[in-house]
Design a protein around this motif. Structure first.
Motif, PDB file in Angstrom:
ATOM      1  N   ASP A  51       0.724  -1.122   0.105  1.00 26.74           N
ATOM      2  CA  ASP A  51       0.023  -0.027   0.094  1.00 26.74           C
ATOM      3  C   ASP A  51       0.882   1.266  -0.059  1.00 26.74           C
ATOM      4  O   ASP A  51       1.566   1.506   1.015  1.00 26.74           O
ATOM      5  CB  ASP A  51      -1.026  -0.021   1.288  1.00 26.74           C
ATOM      6  N   THR A  96      -3.501   6.955   6.771  1.00 24.64           N
ATOM      7  CA  THR A  96      -4.396   5.698   6.385  1.00 24.64           C
ATOM      8  C   THR A  96      -4.838   5.187   7.803  1.00 24.64           C
ATOM      9  O   THR A  96      -4.211   5.409   8.725  1.00 24.64           O
ATOM     10  CB  THR A  96      -3.590   4.681   5.819  1.00 24.64           C
ATOM     11  N   ARG A 149       0.199   4.622  -0.453  1.00 23.72           N
ATOM     12  CA  ARG A 149      -0.334   5.655  -0.077  1.00 23.72           C
ATOM     13  C   ARG A 149       0.417   6.637   0.562  1.00 23.72           C
ATOM     14  O   ARG A 149       0.959   6.073   1.570  1.00 23.72           O
ATOM     15  CB  ARG A 149      -1.991   5.684   0.376  1.00 23.72           C
TER      16      ARG A 149
END
Length: 435
Positions: free
Chosen positions: A326, A332, A328
């Motif tokens: 992930d 999160t 990002r």
């Protein structure tokens, strides 16, 4: 659409059930049909198959083994019927070693018991601890591996001995006595060779939260002494020494250590696996670098962190996979988990590594905080996971002009040269043998 494909993988019918879950795919053989990616396939002696609805037609079904090998089978889905798709891995050299065979740590029966000798390993890590170089014919006779191994359990280790400097010092002086007393706080315990098949050249040891677990007919008593925050196994044979990190406690699952005193074309000289039906294969995928595949099994990090009793080692594995897949850069829902992992378990350097690396990857993050996190991770001692060495080295290398980072980076790199990078949990080759 009423056609289904019922998929499973069969392991040795002898020994234990060895339930596990691995990842596979269903693809149509032609242009039409149903394509299913990343299906979950049950494994065991006689597991209940998982049925997947598909359009009628011909299909290619594949499963990815924890070793990285891919098995395929053709199947025909007929309307109104369920077509069985059984993958066969029943050719483990021993029923007791079926889990290790599934994980790719030991060769199939036809190779293991072959009459021509032991084939060449596929990597340096696959070379036996006791075997000399192969002959001109490329094979090693079985008799060359007839050297017993000595395994010593360290249930209560000294925190000061987890440091990088202490571990490097163990490797630098081959004249020192056995490694086990040097890292133990309470008396280490030598283990007898397990009373099972393969004990001559491939002994198999099992451990629970409280220490060694006896198999049927095994003289080893359960438990066996004080248990600290980190447990190790020291394996010695013909002058060679491996220091094995035991990922304990792991909830109710046992940890299995295979010592392979022969050259293997597949596994390492010492291999550690967690007999976790849901996560065991995911850990092996992670060690192979297949983080996307591992992510389909190591998904519930929040539950692992907050379960009772908590399993921080499972949560750590899931966090490595999350951070590796992930990408990002904004906040999160799992960022608080990383902070919790780093703060709640000071004995777990992996948590501090994960938190610091996450900060480094976020634009605008406090680099000073990331740098201090890396120093804290180093000062906590060696990680449980081999991947932690790589990530810690990468993080420290981001501060080339910082003397404190540079000094620590040098020690991390030197220790990584001793590590079996194919293994999920840290195993250090402290001394080369005389063979």
């Amino acid at each position: 659409m009423t056609a289904t494909l019922a998929v499973r993988l069969l392991l040795s019918p002898t020994g234990e059930f060895n339930e596990a879950v691995i990842v596979g795919d269903i693809r149509p053989s032609g242009l039409d049909g149903t394509s299913l990616r990343n299906i979950l396939v049950p494994c065991g002696r006689s597991p209940e198959p998982t049925s997947y609805p598909v359009d009628p037609g011909r299909y290619l079904v594949s499963v990815t083994l924890p070793s990285g090998m891919v098995l395929t089978k053709d199947a025909e889905a007929v309307d109104g019927r369920s077509a069985p798709v059984d993958f066969d891995m029943t050719d483990s050299p021993y029923g007791t070693h079926a889990w290790q065979y599934l994980m790719g740590n030991i060769e199939p029966e036809r190779v293991y018991h072959g009459a021509t000798g032991v084939p060449l390993p596929e990597s340096v890590a696959s070379r036996s601890m006791v075997a000399p170089a192969a002959g001109d014919d490329g094979f090693l006779p079985e008799s060359a591996a007839d050297v017993p191994a000595r395994a010593t359990w360290v249930g209560d280790s000294l925190p000061a001995r987890w440091s990088y400097a202490s571990m490097l010092a163990l490797e630098q002086d081959p004249a020192r006595p056995s490694v086990a007393p040097l890292i133990a706080r309470s008396a280490p315990r030598p283990l007898p060779v397990p009373a099972d098949h393969g004990a001559d050249v491939t002994p198999l040891y099992r451990f629970g939260p409280d220490g060694p677990v006896p198999a049927a007919g095994d003289p080893v008593p359960a438990g066996g002494g004080p248990v600290g925050e980190r447990q190790f196994l020291v394996v010695e044979a013909a002058g060679a020494v491996r220091l094995v990190t035991l990922p304990l406690p792991w909830g109710s699952s046992e940890v299995e250590v295979l010592v392979n005193l022969r050259q293997s074309p597949t596994g390492s000289a010492v291999a550690v696996t967690v007999r976790d039906p849901r996560l065991g294969a995911g850990i092996a995928y992670m060690a192979q670098g297949a983080l996307d595949t591992a992510a389909h099994l190591l998904t519930d990090v929040g539950t692992a962190l907050h379960s009772a009793p908590a399993n921080p080692l499972a949560a750590t594995a899931g966090s490595y996979v999350l951070l590796g897949t992930d990408h990002r850069t904004d906040e999160t829902h799992w960022d608080p988990w990383l902070r919790l992992l780093a703060d709640r378990y000071p004995w777990l350097s992996d948590g501090a590594i994960l938190r610091a690396v996450r900060l480094l990857r976020r634009p605008g993050a406090d680099l000073r905080e990331a740098r201090n996190g890396l120093l804290d991770a180093f000062d906590r001692g060696i990680p449980f996971y081999t991947l932690g060495l790589t990530w810690l080295a990468d993080g420290l290398a981001a501060f080339p002009d910082d003397p404190e980072c540079a000094t620590r980076l040098d020690q991390v790199r030197r220790l990584s040269w001793l590590a079996d990078m194919r293994e999920p949990f840290l195993i250090l080759d402290l001394r080369q043998g005389s063979a």
